[in-house]
Design an enzyme around this catalytic site. Structure first.
Site, PDB file in Angstrom:
ATOM      1  N   ASP A 163       0.825  -1.197   0.000  1.00 26.94           N
ATOM      2  CA  ASP A 163       0.000   0.000   0.000  1.00 26.94           C
ATOM      3  C   ASP A 163       0.874   1.268   0.000  1.00 26.94           C
ATOM      4  OD1 ASP A 163      -2.945   0.956   0.387  1.00 26.94           O
ATOM      5  OD2 ASP A 163      -1.875   1.949   2.018  1.00 26.94           O
ATOM      6  N   HIS A 181      -7.424  -6.552   0.249  1.00 26.31           N
ATOM      7  CA  HIS A 181      -6.291  -5.635   0.146  1.00 26.31           C
ATOM      8  C   HIS A 181      -5.130  -5.964   1.084  1.00 26.31           C
ATOM      9  CE1 HIS A 181      -4.117  -1.892  -0.343  1.00 26.31           C
ATOM     10  NE2 HIS A 181      -4.337  -1.537   0.913  1.00 26.31           N
TER      11      HIS A 181
END
Length: 290
Positions: free
Chosen positions: A104, A270
């Site tokens: 991320d 994610h």
């Protein structure tokens, strides 16, 4: 909070960076994402430390690392200066060359670090991202809906900060739940650690600045470097049930920005290292030791 790891605060040119070091072998730097901190690696760091010297940091503005003041152009949180922090951390520990893994926001810092300091990175792994420049230049309703925070957090200070600070636990829990696909992925201990840091208004401010930089000064740097490619081996991993894998051809996206790309999807959302730790560990281990 990381068993058998030594914690220290390393002072770089611009910021004090919270750092954990442990294990034996070739140095491997792990960089976390939003809205987390160093603790996101807690399910895989111990196994990795059996084969590598692991360095885990809080990015500037996150966790227990220093929070820099707001500037009109958010340059204190450009990925260029955040990457320089990490290079200086590794130099202070005596590592001129290392493996690098980022998830991320940490992956975006890792991308910039590898472009600016290619001689430092032996191998690079990026988790659940495509290039920032591509995301902002291909935005549509689907992406903007799923990644609502990209457009909320970049609003002028202190609008998003005030709203988040009114109920940080609700905002944090909503982010984690809406971007994950594996029930129970976040342990109670992990959530408490993320909330401890996210309850600090300075952290909220700094993380907003991180996103504001991505929509401003980072895009300038990225545009200047569109012809520059990552030269070291690159592994990309992404969540099969997350928005990145559904919307983008992840490998093709990175083939435009790197010369040697491999990768695969993992059956999760994610947060790969917490939703699918075993598969994430095995993919990283195979890539780094071969």
């Amino acid at each position: 909070m990381l068993a058998n790891f030594k914690q220290q605060i390393i002072t770089t040119t611009q910021a004090k960076i919270n750092t954990f070091i442990g294990g034996e072998g070739y140095p491997l730097l792990l960089l976390h994402g939003y809205p987390q901190n160093y603790y996101m690696w807690h399910k895989i760091y111990d196994r990795l430390s059996q084969e590598f010297t692991i360095i885990i940091t809080d990015l500037r503005g996150y966790g227990n690392s220093e929070k820099l003041p707001v500037t009109p152009d958010s340059r204190n949180y450009s990925k260029r200066v955040m990457a320089k922090d990490q290079v200086e951390v590794m130099s202070s520990l005596g590592y001129d060359r290392f493996y690098l893994v980022g998830h991320d926001r940490g992956a975006r810092v890792a991308h910039r670090l590898t472009l600016d300091h290619p001689q430092r990175v032996q191998k690079l792994a990026l988790l659940d991202i495509v290039p920032t420049y591509q995301l902002y230049t291909t935005t549509d309703r689907e992406f903007a809906t799923a990644y609502y925070h990209w457009f909320f957090l970049i609003q002028p200070h202190p609008f998003p900060e005030n709203l988040i600070n009114s109920n940080p636990e609700y905002f944090l829990r909503y982010c984690l739940q809406s971007w994950s696909r594996v029930k129970g992925a976040f342990t109670e201990k992990a959530f408490k650690e993320y909330l401890r840091c996210f309850s600090n208004p300075e952290t909220v401010n700094s993380t907003c600045e991180d996103y504001r930089a991505s929509a401003g000064i980072d895009l300038i740097h990225d545009r200047e470097d569109l012809d520059k490619k990552i030269t070291c081996p690159l592994l990309v991993l992404w969540g099969a049930r997350g928005i990145i894998g559904k919307k983008y051809d992840v490998i093709a996206s990175w083939q435009e920005r790197a010369i040697n790309v491999t990768g695969k999807e993992i059956n999760c959302g994610h947060f790969l290292a917490e939703e699918a730790p075993e598969k994430t560990y095995l993919a990283l281990q195979e890539f780094l030791i071969k």
